[in-house]
Scaffold this motif. Structure first.
Motif, mmCIF file in Angstrom:
data_model
loop_
_atom_site.group_PDB
_atom_site.id
_atom_site.type_symbol
_atom_site.label_atom_id
_atom_site.label_comp_id
_atom_site.label_asym_id
_atom_site.label_seq_id
_atom_site.Cartn_x
_atom_site.Cartn_y
_atom_site.Cartn_z
ATOM 1 N N ASP A 48 0.858 -1.182 0.000
ATOM 2 C CA ASP A 48 0.000 0.000 0.000
ATOM 3 C C ASP A 48 0.898 1.237 0.000
ATOM 4 O O ASP A 48 1.493 1.579 1.025
ATOM 5 C CB ASP A 48 -0.886 -0.005 1.246
ATOM 6 N N PRO A 49 1.027 1.929 -1.149
ATOM 7 C CA PRO A 49 1.944 3.068 -1.263
ATOM 8 C C PRO A 49 1.730 4.164 -0.223
ATOM 9 O O PRO A 49 2.683 4.831 0.171
ATOM 10 C CB PRO A 49 1.671 3.610 -2.667
ATOM 11 N N SER A 50 0.505 4.328 0.257
ATOM 12 C CA SER A 50 0.234 5.413 1.204
ATOM 13 C C SER A 50 0.900 5.185 2.564
ATOM 14 O O SER A 50 1.019 6.112 3.354
ATOM 15 C CB SER A 50 -1.272 5.602 1.393
ATOM 16 N N LYS A 51 1.352 3.969 2.820
ATOM 17 C CA LYS A 51 1.961 3.651 4.116
ATOM 18 C C LYS A 51 3.462 3.955 4.167
ATOM 19 O O LYS A 51 4.060 3.898 5.229
ATOM 20 C CB LYS A 51 1.762 2.176 4.441
ATOM 21 N N TYR A 52 4.075 4.228 3.016
ATOM 22 C CA TYR A 52 5.531 4.314 2.952
ATOM 23 C C TYR A 52 6.040 5.735 2.716
ATOM 24 O O TYR A 52 5.498 6.467 1.887
ATOM 25 C CB TYR A 52 6.057 3.436 1.809
ATOM 26 N N VAL A 53 7.093 6.083 3.428
ATOM 27 C CA VAL A 53 7.862 7.301 3.156
ATOM 28 C C VAL A 53 9.332 6.925 3.280
ATOM 29 O O VAL A 53 9.691 5.961 3.957
ATOM 30 C CB VAL A 53 7.536 8.455 4.137
ATOM 31 N N ALA A 54 10.182 7.689 2.604
ATOM 32 C CA ALA A 54 11.630 7.504 2.751
ATOM 33 C C ALA A 54 12.199 8.778 3.342
ATOM 34 O O ALA A 54 11.781 9.888 2.981
ATOM 35 C CB ALA A 54 12.281 7.198 1.412
ATOM 36 N N MET A 55 13.163 8.612 4.254
ATOM 37 C CA MET A 55 13.738 9.757 4.947
ATOM 38 C C MET A 55 15.257 9.691 4.901
ATOM 39 O O MET A 55 15.846 8.617 4.967
ATOM 40 C CB MET A 55 13.283 9.761 6.409
ATOM 41 N N ASP A 56 15.864 10.861 4.789
ATOM 42 C CA ASP A 56 17.313 10.971 4.937
ATOM 43 C C ASP A 56 17.628 12.296 5.622
ATOM 44 O O ASP A 56 16.926 13.293 5.410
ATOM 45 C CB ASP A 56 18.025 10.910 3.582
ATOM 46 N N CYS A 57 18.661 12.280 6.457
ATOM 47 C CA CYS A 57 19.075 13.480 7.188
ATOM 48 C C CYS A 57 20.541 13.789 6.922
ATOM 49 O O CYS A 57 21.330 12.886 6.649
ATOM 50 C CB CYS A 57 18.882 13.269 8.693
ATOM 51 N N GLU A 58 20.873 15.045 7.010
ATOM 52 C CA GLU A 58 22.267 15.499 6.939
ATOM 53 C C GLU A 58 22.618 16.115 8.276
ATOM 54 O O GLU A 58 21.784 16.774 8.916
ATOM 55 C CB GLU A 58 22.465 16.512 5.811
ATOM 56 N N MET A 59 23.868 15.910 8.684
ATOM 57 C CA MET A 59 24.307 16.367 9.990
ATOM 58 C C MET A 59 25.482 17.339 9.889
ATOM 59 O O MET A 59 26.248 17.298 8.942
ATOM 60 C CB MET A 59 24.768 15.182 10.851
ATOM 61 N N VAL A 60 25.587 18.154 10.917
ATOM 62 C CA VAL A 60 26.742 19.025 11.111
ATOM 63 C C VAL A 60 27.358 18.640 12.453
ATOM 64 O O VAL A 60 26.779 17.861 13.212
ATOM 65 C CB VAL A 60 26.348 20.523 11.107
ATOM 66 N N GLY A 61 28.552 19.205 12.737
ATOM 67 C CA GLY A 61 29.227 18.885 13.983
ATOM 68 C C GLY A 61 29.123 20.006 14.994
ATOM 69 O O GLY A 61 29.247 21.184 14.653
ATOM 70 N N LEU A 62 28.892 19.637 16.243
ATOM 71 C CA LEU A 62 28.850 20.589 17.355
ATOM 72 C C LEU A 62 30.024 20.299 18.289
ATOM 73 O O LEU A 62 30.603 19.217 18.261
ATOM 74 C CB LEU A 62 27.554 20.442 18.150
ATOM 75 N N GLY A 63 30.320 21.271 19.121
ATOM 76 C CA GLY A 63 31.299 21.070 20.188
ATOM 77 C C GLY A 63 32.732 21.072 19.705
ATOM 78 O O GLY A 63 33.029 21.349 18.541
ATOM 79 N N ASP A 64 33.619 20.731 20.635
ATOM 80 C CA ASP A 64 35.053 20.735 20.384
ATOM 81 C C ASP A 64 35.397 19.784 19.235
ATOM 82 O O ASP A 64 35.123 18.592 19.314
ATOM 83 C CB ASP A 64 35.789 20.329 21.667
ATOM 84 N N GLY A 65 35.934 20.323 18.172
ATOM 85 C CA GLY A 65 36.298 19.507 17.012
ATOM 86 C C GLY A 65 35.132 19.068 16.153
ATOM 87 O O GLY A 65 35.302 18.308 15.203
ATOM 88 N N GLY A 66 33.934 19.510 16.478
ATOM 89 C CA GLY A 66 32.756 19.156 15.675
ATOM 90 C C GLY A 66 32.400 17.687 15.723
ATOM 91 O O GLY A 66 31.804 17.152 14.786
ATOM 92 N N LEU A 67 32.733 17.022 16.814
ATOM 93 C CA LEU A 67 32.537 15.571 16.898
ATOM 94 C C LEU A 67 31.109 15.144 17.214
ATOM 95 O O LEU A 67 30.713 14.024 16.920
ATOM 96 C CB LEU A 67 33.497 14.972 17.930
ATOM 97 N N GLU A 68 30.331 16.024 17.826
ATOM 98 C CA GLU A 68 28.944 15.682 18.154
ATOM 99 C C GLU A 68 28.049 15.973 16.950
ATOM 100 O O GLU A 68 27.960 17.101 16.484
ATOM 101 C CB GLU A 68 28.468 16.500 19.354
ATOM 102 N N SER A 69 27.379 14.936 16.434
ATOM 103 C CA SER A 69 26.504 15.109 15.273
ATOM 104 C C SER A 69 25.183 15.752 15.668
ATOM 105 O O SER A 69 24.598 15.401 16.699
ATOM 106 C CB SER A 69 26.219 13.765 14.599
ATOM 107 N N ALA A 70 24.728 16.680 14.828
ATOM 108 C CA ALA A 70 23.451 17.356 15.051
ATOM 109 C C ALA A 70 22.712 17.482 13.725
ATOM 110 O O ALA A 70 23.323 17.669 12.670
ATOM 111 C CB ALA A 70 23.678 18.730 15.664
ATOM 112 N N LEU A 71 21.404 17.399 13.792
ATOM 113 C CA LEU A 71 20.556 17.482 12.608
ATOM 114 C C LEU A 71 20.606 18.873 12.000
ATOM 115 O O LEU A 71 20.443 19.869 12.689
ATOM 116 C CB LEU A 71 19.112 17.153 12.998
ATOM 117 N N ALA A 72 20.842 18.931 10.668
ATOM 118 C CA ALA A 72 20.860 20.217 9.969
ATOM 119 C C ALA A 72 19.956 20.232 8.735
ATOM 120 O O ALA A 72 19.677 21.298 8.188
ATOM 121 C CB ALA A 72 22.291 20.572 9.562
ATOM 122 N N ARG A 73 19.516 19.059 8.287
ATOM 123 C CA ARG A 73 18.561 18.995 7.172
ATOM 124 C C ARG A 73 17.862 17.646 7.224
ATOM 125 O O ARG A 73 18.476 16.623 7.512
ATOM 126 C CB ARG A 73 19.283 19.141 5.826
#
Length: 192
Positions: A3-28
């Motif tokens: 049933d096509p109405s039940k399905y979605v596809a998702m993808d996210c892009e991350m940026v780095g937070l904190g010292d050295g940018g090591l902590e991943s955070a949602l940006a898109r």
């Protein structure tokens, strides 16, 4: 039948937070429907200071944050869209982590570990397959090749296209589980 109405596809892009940018955070975050139509695509301003935009991979640039939605607003919108859906994604664990959502609470179709796709692509691996490799082998498409970084819309759409190549058999396997595996074993022996 799916049933096509039940399905979605998702993808996210991350940026780095904190010292050295090591902590991943949602940006898109991008979400497409079964037909590949974009139903959500937003830049998201994370809680905290961005110290690494990871532009060569994420495609995120400082100016994208000028019009970005605050994290809590975006997360609420995303949760509404995903409610009651079967979510297709390519190794979506990190996406759920930055959304602060328990992946076990959702019905997921992970194209990175789908044995049907890996076998169809004739890849010799017991591990996860890259989205780029599966798309090239099975869809004849080159993705993630821009010097501007990844596009979460492109990646979500690609995951949905891959899912659709094996959707019916995949759903049957998930529904019937071990019974399908036993049948396949007998079919293998019948060929000799």
């Amino acid at each position: 039948m799916v049933d096509p109405s039940k399905y979605v596809a998702m993808d996210c892009e991350m940026v780095g937070l904190g010292d050295g940018g090591l902590e991943s955070a949602l940006a898109r975050c991008s979400i497409v429907d079964y037909s590949g139509n974009v139903i959500y695509d937003q830049f998201i301003k994370p809680d905290g200071t961005i110290t690494d935009y990871r532009t060569d991979v994420s495609g995120i640039r400082p100016l994208d944050m000028d019009t970005a939605l605050p994290y809590h607003v975006a997360r609420e919108e995303i949760l509404k869209i995903l409610e009651g859906k079967i979510i297709v994604g390519h190794d979506p664990r990190s996406d759920f982590r930055v959304l602060r959502m328990d992946i076990a609470s959702y019905t997921i179709r992970d194209t990175s570990s789908c044995r049907l796709l890996i076998t169809k692509a004739m890849l010799k691996t017991d591990r996860r397959a890259s989205l780029k490799t599966l798309c090239q082998k099975l869809l004849g498409k080159r993705i993630q090749s821009s010097h501007r970084g990844h596009s979460s819309v492109e990646d979500a759409s690609a995951a949905m296209e891959l899912f659709k190549l094996v959707e019916n058999l995949w759903e049957v396997q998930l529904t019937k589980g071990a019974k399908v595996e036993i049948v396949n074993r007998f079919e293998k022996y019948d060929r000799y």
